[in-house]
Design a protein around this motif. Structure first.
Motif, PDB file in Angstrom:
ATOM      1  N   ILE A  37      74.470 -23.434  10.657  1.00 22.17           N
ATOM      2  CA  ILE A  37      74.165 -24.239  11.836  1.00 22.17           C
ATOM      3  C   ILE A  37      72.671 -24.527  11.814  1.00 22.17           C
ATOM      4  N   ASP A  38      72.313 -25.811  11.936  1.00 22.79           N
ATOM      5  CA  ASP A  38      70.906 -26.194  12.141  1.00 22.79           C
ATOM      6  C   ASP A  38      70.773 -26.450  13.633  1.00 22.79           C
ATOM      7  N   LEU A  39      70.145 -25.529  14.327  1.00 30.68           N
ATOM      8  CA  LEU A  39      70.012 -25.592  15.777  1.00 30.68           C
ATOM      9  C   LEU A  39      68.813 -26.448  16.162  1.00 30.68           C
ATOM     10  N   GLY A  40      69.049 -27.476  16.976  1.00 28.41           N
ATOM     11  CA  GLY A  40      67.983 -28.388  17.369  1.00 28.41           C
ATOM     12  C   GLY A  40      67.561 -29.247  16.196  1.00 28.41           C
ATOM     13  N   SER A  41      68.509 -29.892  15.568  1.00 30.62           N
ATOM     14  CA  SER A  41      68.296 -30.634  14.318  1.00 30.62           C
ATOM     15  C   SER A  41      67.266 -31.744  14.420  1.00 30.62           C
ATOM     16  N   LEU A  73      73.947 -38.593  12.635  1.00 33.93           N
ATOM     17  CA  LEU A  73      75.255 -39.104  12.235  1.00 33.93           C
ATOM     18  C   LEU A  73      75.098 -40.294  11.292  1.00 33.93           C
ATOM     19  N   ASN A  74      74.157 -41.192  11.603  1.00 36.23           N
ATOM     20  CA  ASN A  74      73.893 -42.356  10.764  1.00 36.23           C
ATOM     21  C   ASN A  74      73.436 -41.932   9.368  1.00 36.23           C
ATOM     22  N   VAL A  86      78.047 -33.268  12.852  1.00 33.97           N
ATOM     23  CA  VAL A  86      77.014 -33.388  13.882  1.00 33.97           C
ATOM     24  C   VAL A  86      77.639 -33.109  15.250  1.00 33.97           C
ATOM     25  N   TYR A  87      76.998 -32.233  16.009  1.00 32.33           N
ATOM     26  CA  TYR A  87      77.406 -31.928  17.384  1.00 32.33           C
ATOM     27  C   TYR A  87      76.334 -32.440  18.333  1.00 32.33           C
TER      28      TYR A  87
END
Length: 157
Positions: A37-41, A73-74, A86-87
């Protein structure tokens, strides 16, 4: 960088030193498991460079800002990163069962160690979840649901 003008993805300092920030993002790669998980991407650091260089690993980019999530997302779609999800949510609002059991959480410039641990504590219900705070070289690990361990990562991290 055209997205940066309208979406404020990275600071001016980051934009001028982008190669350094990508290199920094990749420095944690050898210490990561198969689910990250990349938190705060935000602008995609460290998640996007890590996903590109580790196609065999799964990356979950968590970003609460809608414009930044749209960018992530893009980019992941254009780069055909099938290992990226992507969340567009806050981490504390995502149920633990959305993620695999073995999980590494990475974050870069998100907040204090205490606030990050507080935001992600529900994810430590999963066995073998680790929190890797970039720049601090701090590793928080929960080897079992009952206990936790705080230790220093190797200095090369």
């Amino acid at each position: 960088m055209s997205w940066n003008h309208t979406h404020n993805l990275v600071s001016k300092n980051q934009a001028t030193n982008l190669e350094e920030h990508i290199s920094d993002s990749l420095s944690i790669s050898p210490f990561l498991g198969e689910n990250v998980i990349d938190l705060g991407s935000g602008g995609g650091l460290p998640g996007i460079p890590l996903a590109i260089s580790n196609p065999d690993k799964k990356f979950f980019l968590v970003e609460s800002n809608t414009k930044k999530s749209a960018f992530l997302l893009n980019v992941s779609t254009k780069l055909q990163l099938s290992n990226v999800t992507v969340y567009n949510q806050r981490i504390e609002d995502i149920a633990v069962d959305h993620f695999p059991q073995n999980l590494d959480i990475v974050c870069r410039a998100v907040g204090t160690a205490e606030s990050i641990i507080g935001l992600t504590k529900h994810l430590f219900q999963n066995r073998n979840t680790s929190l890797r705070l970039m720049k601090t070289c701090l590793l928080y690990t929960s080897p079992s649901p009952r206990d936790g361990l705080l230790s220093r990562m190797p200095s090369s991290a």
